[in-house]
Motif scaffolding. Sequence first.
Motif, mmCIF file in Angstrom:
data_model
loop_
_atom_site.group_PDB
_atom_site.id
_atom_site.type_symbol
_atom_site.label_atom_id
_atom_site.label_comp_id
_atom_site.label_asym_id
_atom_site.label_seq_id
_atom_site.Cartn_x
_atom_site.Cartn_y
_atom_site.Cartn_z
ATOM 1 N N GLN A 84 -28.435 -33.664 26.971
ATOM 2 C CA GLN A 84 -29.194 -34.888 27.209
ATOM 3 C C GLN A 84 -29.582 -34.992 28.678
ATOM 4 O OE1 GLN A 84 -26.307 -35.425 25.222
ATOM 5 N NE2 GLN A 84 -24.839 -35.366 26.900
ATOM 6 N N ASP A 85 -30.748 -35.588 28.906
ATOM 7 C CA ASP A 85 -31.241 -35.788 30.264
ATOM 8 C C ASP A 85 -30.647 -37.068 30.839
ATOM 9 O OD1 ASP A 85 -32.781 -33.529 30.043
ATOM 10 O OD2 ASP A 85 -34.556 -34.612 29.351
ATOM 11 N N ALA A 86 -30.400 -37.027 32.151
ATOM 12 C CA ALA A 86 -29.867 -38.194 32.849
ATOM 13 C C ALA A 86 -30.406 -38.191 34.276
ATOM 14 C CB ALA A 86 -28.346 -38.192 32.853
ATOM 15 N N ILE A 87 -30.464 -39.363 34.874
ATOM 16 C CA ILE A 87 -30.956 -39.520 36.240
ATOM 17 C C ILE A 87 -29.811 -40.054 37.099
ATOM 18 C CG2 ILE A 87 -32.618 -40.664 37.734
ATOM 19 C CD1 ILE A 87 -34.533 -40.796 35.401
ATOM 20 N N THR A 88 -29.523 -39.359 38.185
ATOM 21 C CA THR A 88 -28.442 -39.762 39.073
ATOM 22 C C THR A 88 -28.851 -40.963 39.930
ATOM 23 O OG1 THR A 88 -29.146 -38.228 40.815
ATOM 24 C CG2 THR A 88 -27.629 -37.394 39.148
ATOM 25 N N ALA A 89 -27.897 -41.471 40.698
ATOM 26 C CA ALA A 89 -28.168 -42.631 41.548
ATOM 27 C C ALA A 89 -29.171 -42.312 42.647
ATOM 28 C CB ALA A 89 -26.866 -43.146 42.155
ATOM 29 N N ASP A 90 -29.255 -41.037 43.051
ATOM 30 C CA ASP A 90 -30.245 -40.637 44.068
ATOM 31 C C ASP A 90 -31.503 -40.060 43.440
ATOM 32 O OD1 ASP A 90 -28.750 -38.559 43.139
ATOM 33 O OD2 ASP A 90 -28.524 -37.552 45.062
ATOM 34 N N ASN A 91 -31.784 -40.462 42.181
ATOM 35 C CA ASN A 91 -33.043 -40.146 41.496
ATOM 36 C C ASN A 91 -33.271 -38.649 41.313
ATOM 37 O OD1 ASN A 91 -33.807 -42.885 41.271
ATOM 38 N ND2 ASN A 91 -34.610 -42.857 43.365
ATOM 39 N N VAL A 92 -32.243 -37.943 40.878
ATOM 40 C CA VAL A 92 -32.359 -36.526 40.548
ATOM 41 C C VAL A 92 -32.182 -36.369 39.044
ATOM 42 C CG1 VAL A 92 -31.399 -34.216 40.883
ATOM 43 C CG2 VAL A 92 -31.487 -35.833 42.800
ATOM 44 N N LEU A 93 -33.149 -35.688 38.414
ATOM 45 C CA LEU A 93 -33.086 -35.472 36.973
ATOM 46 C C LEU A 93 -32.186 -34.280 36.672
ATOM 47 C CD1 LEU A 93 -34.081 -36.145 34.105
ATOM 48 C CD2 LEU A 93 -35.994 -34.569 34.504
ATOM 49 N N GLU A 137 -24.134 -40.072 42.587
ATOM 50 C CA GLU A 137 -25.115 -39.195 43.209
ATOM 51 C C GLU A 137 -24.887 -37.759 42.744
ATOM 52 O OE1 GLU A 137 -25.024 -39.676 47.412
ATOM 53 O OE2 GLU A 137 -25.800 -41.739 47.355
ATOM 54 N N LEU A 138 -25.879 -36.902 43.015
ATOM 55 C CA LEU A 138 -25.815 -35.536 42.512
ATOM 56 C C LEU A 138 -24.590 -34.799 43.044
ATOM 57 C CD1 LEU A 138 -27.062 -33.210 40.922
ATOM 58 C CD2 LEU A 138 -28.440 -32.655 42.929
ATOM 59 N N ASP A 139 -24.294 -34.964 44.332
ATOM 60 C CA ASP A 139 -23.131 -34.294 44.908
ATOM 61 C C ASP A 139 -21.847 -34.739 44.234
ATOM 62 O OD1 ASP A 139 -24.809 -32.966 46.611
ATOM 63 O OD2 ASP A 139 -24.485 -34.317 48.312
ATOM 64 N N GLN A 140 -21.754 -36.017 43.876
ATOM 65 C CA GLN A 140 -20.571 -36.514 43.199
ATOM 66 C C GLN A 140 -20.462 -35.959 41.782
ATOM 67 O OE1 GLN A 140 -21.304 -40.738 43.565
ATOM 68 N NE2 GLN A 140 -20.044 -40.902 45.404
ATOM 69 N N VAL A 141 -21.596 -35.806 41.118
ATOM 70 C CA VAL A 141 -21.577 -35.235 39.777
ATOM 71 C C VAL A 141 -21.063 -33.798 39.817
ATOM 72 C CG1 VAL A 141 -23.010 -34.557 37.817
ATOM 73 C CG2 VAL A 141 -23.421 -36.728 38.963
ATOM 74 N N ALA A 180 -37.519 -27.197 40.985
ATOM 75 C CA ALA A 180 -37.828 -27.765 42.301
ATOM 76 C C ALA A 180 -36.566 -28.264 42.987
ATOM 77 C CB ALA A 180 -38.834 -28.903 42.147
ATOM 78 N N THR A 181 -35.714 -28.963 42.239
ATOM 79 C CA THR A 181 -34.471 -29.469 42.825
ATOM 80 C C THR A 181 -33.539 -28.330 43.188
ATOM 81 O OG1 THR A 181 -34.680 -31.461 41.468
ATOM 82 C CG2 THR A 181 -32.534 -31.017 42.446
ATOM 83 N N ARG A 182 -33.502 -27.301 42.332
ATOM 84 C CA ARG A 182 -32.639 -26.153 42.622
ATOM 85 C C ARG A 182 -33.084 -25.446 43.903
ATOM 86 N NH1 ARG A 182 -29.402 -23.584 39.009
ATOM 87 N NH2 ARG A 182 -30.477 -24.660 37.299
ATOM 88 N N ALA A 183 -34.415 -25.284 44.075
ATOM 89 C CA ALA A 183 -34.924 -24.638 45.291
ATOM 90 C C ALA A 183 -34.612 -25.468 46.532
ATOM 91 C CB ALA A 183 -36.424 -24.405 45.155
ATOM 92 N N ALA A 184 -34.759 -26.797 46.418
ATOM 93 C CA ALA A 184 -34.451 -27.666 47.560
ATOM 94 C C ALA A 184 -32.973 -27.597 47.926
ATOM 95 C CB ALA A 184 -34.854 -29.100 47.233
ATOM 96 N N MET A 185 -32.107 -27.562 46.933
ATOM 97 C CA MET A 185 -30.678 -27.467 47.208
ATOM 98 C C MET A 185 -30.323 -26.134 47.853
ATOM 99 S SD MET A 185 -28.850 -29.228 43.906
ATOM 100 C CE MET A 185 -27.249 -28.881 44.623
ATOM 101 N N LEU A 186 -30.997 -25.049 47.401
ATOM 102 C CA LEU A 186 -30.741 -23.744 47.999
ATOM 103 C C LEU A 186 -31.173 -23.725 49.452
ATOM 104 C CD1 LEU A 186 -29.826 -20.824 47.636
ATOM 105 C CD2 LEU A 186 -32.123 -20.260 46.840
ATOM 106 N N GLN A 187 -32.328 -24.334 49.743
ATOM 107 C CA GLN A 187 -32.786 -24.409 51.128
ATOM 108 C C GLN A 187 -31.816 -25.226 51.981
ATOM 109 O OE1 GLN A 187 -36.702 -26.031 51.484
ATOM 110 N NE2 GLN A 187 -36.863 -25.664 53.678
ATOM 111 N N GLN A 188 -31.343 -26.326 51.441
ATOM 112 C CA GLN A 188 -30.379 -27.142 52.169
ATOM 113 C C GLN A 188 -29.068 -26.386 52.405
ATOM 114 O OE1 GLN A 188 -29.389 -30.748 50.130
ATOM 115 N NE2 GLN A 188 -28.037 -31.503 51.743
ATOM 116 N N LEU A 189 -28.648 -25.612 51.411
ATOM 117 C CA LEU A 189 -27.423 -24.834 51.567
ATOM 118 C C LEU A 189 -27.569 -23.781 52.645
ATOM 119 C CD1 LEU A 189 -24.589 -24.143 50.556
ATOM 120 C CD2 LEU A 189 -25.630 -22.671 48.826
ATOM 121 N N ASN A 190 -28.719 -23.093 52.678
ATOM 122 C CA ASN A 190 -28.940 -22.084 53.721
ATOM 123 C C ASN A 190 -28.977 -22.719 55.105
ATOM 124 O OD1 ASN A 190 -29.092 -20.044 51.804
ATOM 125 N ND2 ASN A 190 -31.303 -20.242 51.559
ATOM 126 N N ALA A 191 -29.605 -23.902 55.201
ATOM 127 C CA ALA A 191 -29.647 -24.592 56.492
ATOM 128 C C ALA A 191 -28.243 -24.999 56.938
ATOM 129 C CB ALA A 191 -30.545 -25.824 56.398
#
Length: 299
Positions: A84-93, A137-141, A180-191
């Motif tokens: 099932q789809d869900a949306i986190t508190a920081d608006n991540v699907l 939030e996504l990090d908490q999930v 898109a979210t996965r790519a953004a998280m990977l970029q954030q992780l590399n940074a």
Amino acid sequence: MQDIPDSLLNLLGQNAALIVLAVVLFMAISSAVRIVPQSQKFVIERFGRLRAVLGPGINFIVPFLDRVAHKISVLERQLPTSSQDAITADNVLVQVETSVFYRIIEPEKTVYRIRDIDAAIATTVAGIVRSEIGTMELDQVQSNRAQLITRIRESLANVVDDWGIEVTRAEILDVNLDEATRAAMLQQLNAERARRAQVTEAEGKRRAVELAADGELYAAEQQAKARRVLAEAEAYATATIADAISKNGLEAAQYQVAMKQVDALAQIAEGQGKQTLVLPASAMDAFSDAFALLKGRAS
């Protein structure tokens, strides 16, 4: 064709009645005895109403009045894996895959209060998952999955209690993100990794500077200690000479001056090459005085 005697007819009639009675008794006994397997429970109805729930073993019911309306398995069951789809508190699907294990403990509630138990549990799980993830939030999930599973299980247990069901396990198999979210998280992780590397390098340089400063400070302290010891030694020597002068008078002073002159001449003589020393007569007199003083001390 001869007529059948009345006695034979009576005998046949009696035998038929006995046979029918035996058949009826057999059917009554068969319908009255119910053997329930260990893994099941039987729901008994009388005239369409709930009469009893039979547990494992031999049970007796009223024949021709009571009937086994439902045979319910009490073994633990697993719902098919649902997503099932869900949306986190920081608006991540996110897409959450869940699995639920349960067993029926009160069949009379299950058969009379809910029609499709699997579909009902799956719908309830989907609603609880969306509600719980919406508060995190996504990090908490990602980091508090065990806590999330506990909250889902407790909420589900409160809902299905009216259906005579016990939830034994609830699992979150996976939490998937869109590309898109996965790519953004990977970029954030590399940074974040690059930042940590820079911090580590800076800390290493700072530590090297601190160690070098500590080394210089230690060397300076040792040099200061050496100078202090040398000064104390010179002060002690000066005090000793002063004491000797005070006791022996001029002779001690002349002795010290003569010894200094001898040391100076010895250092000149140790120089490289051939050297010619021209000594004044006063120097020779100083040597004579030094030798005389030495001789006097020896005697």
